[in-house]
Scaffold this active site. Structure first.
Site, PDB file in Angstrom:
ATOM      1  N   ASP A 279      76.237 -21.596   8.383  1.00 26.54           N
ATOM      2  CA  ASP A 279      76.265 -21.897   6.955  1.00 26.54           C
ATOM      3  C   ASP A 279      76.910 -20.789   6.145  1.00 26.54           C
ATOM      4  O   ASP A 279      77.158 -19.683   6.645  1.00 26.54           O
ATOM      5  CB  ASP A 279      74.838 -22.175   6.437  1.00 26.54           C
ATOM      6  CG  ASP A 279      73.791 -21.243   7.055  1.00 26.54           C
ATOM      7  OD1 ASP A 279      74.158 -20.136   7.488  1.00 26.54           O
ATOM      8  OD2 ASP A 279      72.614 -21.622   7.107  1.00 26.54           O
TER       9      ASP A 279
ATOM     10  N   ASN B 176      59.906 -22.928   5.378  1.00 25.79           N
ATOM     11  CA  ASN B 176      59.693 -24.377   5.233  1.00 25.79           C
ATOM     12  C   ASN B 176      60.249 -25.147   6.432  1.00 25.79           C
ATOM     13  O   ASN B 176      60.461 -26.352   6.361  1.00 25.79           O
ATOM     14  CB  ASN B 176      60.324 -24.885   3.925  1.00 25.79           C
ATOM     15  CG  ASN B 176      61.854 -24.727   3.914  1.00 25.79           C
ATOM     16  OD1 ASN B 176      62.438 -24.214   4.876  1.00 25.79           O
ATOM     17  ND2 ASN B 176      62.490 -25.159   2.848  1.00 25.79           N
TER      18      ASN B 176
ATOM     19  N   HIS C  70      63.226 -25.024   7.683  1.00 21.09           N
ATOM     20  CA  HIS C  70      64.643 -25.422   7.692  1.00 21.09           C
ATOM     21  C   HIS C  70      65.364 -24.726   8.846  1.00 21.09           C
ATOM     22  O   HIS C  70      64.965 -23.662   9.297  1.00 21.09           O
ATOM     23  CB  HIS C  70      65.323 -25.154   6.331  1.00 21.09           C
ATOM     24  CG  HIS C  70      65.590 -23.723   5.993  1.00 21.09           C
ATOM     25  ND1 HIS C  70      65.644 -23.269   4.697  1.00 21.09           N
ATOM     26  CD2 HIS C  70      65.833 -22.616   6.748  1.00 21.09           C
ATOM     27  CE1 HIS C  70      65.928 -21.976   4.689  1.00 21.09           C
ATOM     28  NE2 HIS C  70      66.042 -21.561   5.914  1.00 21.09           N
TER      29      HIS C  70
ATOM     30  N   GLU D 261      67.372 -28.457   4.677  1.00 17.47           N
ATOM     31  CA  GLU D 261      66.055 -28.364   4.052  1.00 17.47           C
ATOM     32  C   GLU D 261      65.223 -29.602   4.404  1.00 17.47           C
ATOM     33  O   GLU D 261      65.762 -30.605   4.883  1.00 17.47           O
ATOM     34  CB  GLU D 261      66.229 -28.250   2.529  1.00 17.47           C
ATOM     35  CG  GLU D 261      67.077 -27.063   2.075  1.00 17.47           C
ATOM     36  CD  GLU D 261      66.368 -25.708   2.220  1.00 17.47           C
ATOM     37  OE1 GLU D 261      65.371 -25.587   2.952  1.00 17.47           O
ATOM     38  OE2 GLU D 261      66.856 -24.735   1.596  1.00 17.47           O
TER      39      GLU D 261
HETATM   40  C1  F6R Z   1      70.893 -18.444   8.244  1.00 15.68           C
HETATM   41  C2  F6R Z   1      70.161 -19.700   8.312  1.00 15.68           C
HETATM   42  C3  F6R Z   1      68.746 -19.829   7.901  1.00 15.68           C
HETATM   43  C4  F6R Z   1      67.863 -18.656   8.359  1.00 15.68           C
HETATM   44  C5  F6R Z   1      66.442 -18.829   7.836  1.00 15.68           C
HETATM   45  C6  F6R Z   1      65.557 -17.648   8.189  1.00 15.68           C
HETATM   46  O1  F6R Z   1      72.218 -18.613   8.715  1.00 15.68           O
HETATM   47  O2  F6R Z   1      70.745 -20.644   8.688  1.00 15.68           O
HETATM   48  O3  F6R Z   1      68.228 -21.026   8.426  1.00 15.68           O
HETATM   49  O4  F6R Z   1      67.873 -18.590   9.743  1.00 15.68           O
HETATM   50  O5  F6R Z   1      66.458 -18.988   6.453  1.00 15.68           O
HETATM   51  O6  F6R Z   1      66.006 -16.538   7.499  1.00 15.68           O
HETATM   52  P1  F6R Z   1      65.412 -15.086   7.819  1.00 15.68           P
HETATM   53  O7  F6R Z   1      65.855 -14.755   9.192  1.00 15.68           O
HETATM   54  O8  F6R Z   1      66.046 -14.184   6.794  1.00 15.68           O
HETATM   55  O9  F6R Z   1      63.938 -15.196   7.695  1.00 15.68           O
END
Ligand code: F6R
Length: 240
Positions: free
Chosen positions: A66, A135, A137, A142
């Protein structure tokens, strides 16, 4: 679903780096799917160390999950910048083999469609690394994201904007939209490794592993994939 529980973040990072190393050993021209955020930082550090000891990225291709809409690649919070800082500059990967959606493309829909085609053109993803949101995701898919979704423009959930505001000077600066690979794009990877550490991920991990498969818990779709490994520290695994 294979679950590996280790004592702490360091061990988690080592475990995941070893899986990547093995993937490149068996297929030097592997296509890797990469994540950003706090969770993979340790893994990328280990991979940079391994590269110093000879792990060869010269034939590897990467696709990131992303990118924020509106942030150019030289913005310090863009995921292109993150990847450059934390992995690409430390390994011998040719930059033209590193793909990240362009969040400043004039035609975002066309950018998404082209990204999906590039993944297909590279032969699909061999190993997809994932973090998980509080959450549940995955990527920026989401809760409510359709399992059939491919790379597209997404609105970030309030909780995600809140979680990610720690990286920005203020909450107002956090982009509200992103381009994200879809659930289907992720599920098409041949192998998936999801890593999680810390107590704030424990509920999401519980729901991912033991809850029903539902689009309300995007990561629960992984129960349906034939080759998934979860690498968790004890805190993230504490509710299993
Ligand atoms: C990042 C991504 C997100 C993160 C998730 C956890 O490329 O796709 O899904 O993996 O938000 O983020 P952290 O590791 O910062 O807790």
């Amino acid at each position: 679903m294979k679950i590996i529980v280790v004592s702490d973040y360091e061990r988690m990072s080592e475990e995941v780096a070893k899986i990547v190393q093995a993937q490149i050993a068996v297929k030097p021209d592997s296509v890797l799917g990469l994540a950003t955020g706090s969770t993979p930082l340790g893994t990328y550090r280990k991979l940079v160390e391994m590269a110093k000891d000879g792990l060869d990225f010269s034939q590897v291709t990467t696709f990131n999950l992303d990118e924020y809409v509106g942030l150019a690649g030289d913005h310090p919070q863009s995921y292109r910048y993150y990847m450059e800082q934390n992995l690409f500059s430390g390994v011998n990967i040719p930059r033209e083999k590193t793909f990240i959606p362009n969040g400043t493309a004039a035609d975002l829909a066309a950018e998404c469609a082209a990204y999906e085609e590039k993944i297909k053109g590279a032969g699909g993803i061999d190993l997809q690394l994932l973090g998980i949101g509080s959450n549940a995701h995955i990527g920026f898919n989401e809760p409510g994201s359709e399992f059939g979704s491919t790379t597209r423009l997404v609105d970030l959930a309030e909780s995600t904007i809140e979680d990610n505001s720690r990286f920005f000077a203020s909450r107002e600066e956090v982009p509200t939209q992103a381009i994200s690979m879809g659930i289907k794009s992720i599920m098409q990877a041949k192998q998936i490794v999801l890593m999680a550490n810390g107590e704030n991920k424990a509920d999401a991990i519980w729901a991912t592993v033991l809850g029903p498969v539902t689009s309300d818990v995007p990561a629960s779709v992984l129960q349906l994939h034939p080759f998934v490994t979860l690498v968790l520290d004890e805190a993230a695994a504490s509710k299993l």
